[in-house]
Design a protein around this motif. Structure first.
Motif, PDB file in Angstrom:
ATOM      1  N   SER A   1       0.805  -1.220   0.000  1.00 53.10           N
ATOM      2  CA  SER A   1       0.000   0.000   0.000  1.00 53.10           C
ATOM      3  C   SER A   1       0.838   1.270   0.000  1.00 53.10           C
ATOM      4  O   SER A   1       0.359   2.338  -0.391  1.00 53.10           O
ATOM      5  CB  SER A   1      -0.939   0.007   1.208  1.00 53.10           C
ATOM      6  N   ASP A   2       2.094   1.184   0.434  1.00 53.69           N
ATOM      7  CA  ASP A   2       2.937   2.374   0.530  1.00 53.69           C
ATOM      8  C   ASP A   2       3.905   2.510  -0.644  1.00 53.69           C
ATOM      9  O   ASP A   2       4.817   3.340  -0.605  1.00 53.69           O
ATOM     10  CB  ASP A   2       3.716   2.370   1.845  1.00 53.69           C
ATOM     11  N   GLU A   3       3.713   1.712  -1.690  1.00 59.29           N
ATOM     12  CA  GLU A   3       4.582   1.805  -2.860  1.00 59.29           C
ATOM     13  C   GLU A   3       3.798   2.288  -4.069  1.00 59.29           C
ATOM     14  O   GLU A   3       2.571   2.206  -4.111  1.00 59.29           O
ATOM     15  CB  GLU A   3       5.230   0.452  -3.161  1.00 59.29           C
ATOM     16  N   GLN A   4       4.531   2.793  -5.055  1.00 60.74           N
ATOM     17  CA  GLN A   4       3.911   3.298  -6.267  1.00 60.74           C
ATOM     18  C   GLN A   4       4.080   2.277  -7.395  1.00 60.74           C
ATOM     19  O   GLN A   4       5.103   1.588  -7.476  1.00 60.74           O
ATOM     20  CB  GLN A   4       4.554   4.632  -6.684  1.00 60.74           C
ATOM     21  N   TYR A   5       3.063   2.227  -8.265  1.00 60.54           N
ATOM     22  CA  TYR A   5       3.075   1.283  -9.372  1.00 60.54           C
ATOM     23  C   TYR A   5       2.466   1.928 -10.611  1.00 60.54           C
ATOM     24  O   TYR A   5       1.795   2.960 -10.531  1.00 60.54           O
ATOM     25  CB  TYR A   5       2.241   0.032  -9.032  1.00 60.54           C
ATOM     26  N   VAL A   6       2.687   1.272 -11.738  1.00 59.54           N
ATOM     27  CA  VAL A   6       1.909   1.535 -12.941  1.00 59.54           C
ATOM     28  C   VAL A   6       0.986   0.335 -13.119  1.00 59.54           C
ATOM     29  O   VAL A   6       1.454  -0.782 -13.370  1.00 59.54           O
ATOM     30  CB  VAL A   6       2.797   1.724 -14.186  1.00 59.54           C
ATOM     31  N   TYR A   7      -0.306   0.549 -12.909  1.00 57.88           N
ATOM     32  CA  TYR A   7      -1.295  -0.517 -13.073  1.00 57.88           C
ATOM     33  C   TYR A   7      -1.735  -0.549 -14.537  1.00 57.88           C
ATOM     34  O   TYR A   7      -2.061   0.492 -15.122  1.00 57.88           O
ATOM     35  CB  TYR A   7      -2.513  -0.267 -12.186  1.00 57.88           C
TER      36      TYR A   7
END
Length: 240
Positions: free
Chosen positions: A63-69
């Motif tokens: 939940s505390d990380e960034q992604y490209v979905y």
């Protein structure tokens, strides 16, 4: 008759939700969780269509990380199904022209989504850098449909590479989001329109040489999602 009732309820929902969301977005424009709340509101409407919805999230998604979905895009019902999988601090990328569409477009813009000019390649390329910077500077994730358009029952269409370039520039992992086929499976006149499964797969960390092999990585991810969608189709009883 059932279809008429559903359409009336849907029309009322659009009117009430549009007013509420406009006020919500005006009070806190461009807030990083606006899109999440809007998506959850629309996703909650799957019950109106007689759909049982299950969202699966791989345990390694933090939940505390960034992604490209990256998600498959099928039809207008996506607004009430796959939107339920949108995570906090996530925005999407849409056409710049949406900004001028009354109400929906205004909400889309004020929600904090990123708008691009698809008719201008140089500006679109600049938007990839803009999206990557937002991921890094504002700790946002980006939700994209790499097919670039709705598939309308044609299967998983070929992927564009924009989402992959964005992940490379932002140095974040990609999360494939797969939903079983819904085209011609949802009827407004049926009480029960079956089950829809949305599965968020294990994050894919792109290799150091990803920029040089972006098309190969794109094709590999397409194959991965294609196979998963087939598995989900089989699970809900869709035959080829």
């Amino acid at each position: 008759m059932l279809a008429v009732i559903r359409l009336l309820i849907l029309a009322l929902f659009f009117v009430m939700s549009t007013i509420a969301m406009m006020l919500f977005c005006i009070i806190r424009p461009f807030h990083r969780n606006n899109v999440y709340h809007v998506a959850k509101l629309y996703g909650s409407m799957h019950k109106l269509f007689g759909v049982e919805l299950e969202v699966r999230k791989h345990p390694s998604i933090k939940s505390d990380e960034q992604y490209v979905y990256i998600a498959n895009h099928q039809n207008n019902y996506d607004l009430f199904t796959i939107s339920a999988a949108v995570q906090p601090r996530t925005v999407s990328i849409g056409k710049k022209s949406l900004k001028w569409v009354p109400f929906f477009g205004w909400i889309y813009w004020l929600s904090g989504n990123i708008l691009i000019d698809r008719n201008n390649r140089s500006r679109a390329a600049g938007t990839i850098s803009q999206a990557a910077n937002k991921i890094k500077d504002n700790k946002l994730s980006i939700w994209m449909f790499p097919e670039g358009t709705r598939s309308y029952g044609k299967g998983l269409l070929p992927f564009k590479t924009g989402a992959f370039h964005t992940a490379v520039q932002a140095d974040v992992a990609m999360v494939p989001v797969c939903m079983n086929s819904t085209c011609k499976r949802i009827s407004l006149n049926k009480w029960n329109n079956g089950k829809v499964i949305v599965e968020m797969l294990e994050p894919i960390k792109l290799p150091n040489n990803a920029k040089e092999n972006i098309r190969e990585i794109t094709n590999q991810t397409h194959a991965l999602m294609h196979d998963k969608i087939k598995q989900l189709d089989a699970e809900v009883g869709i035959k080829e």
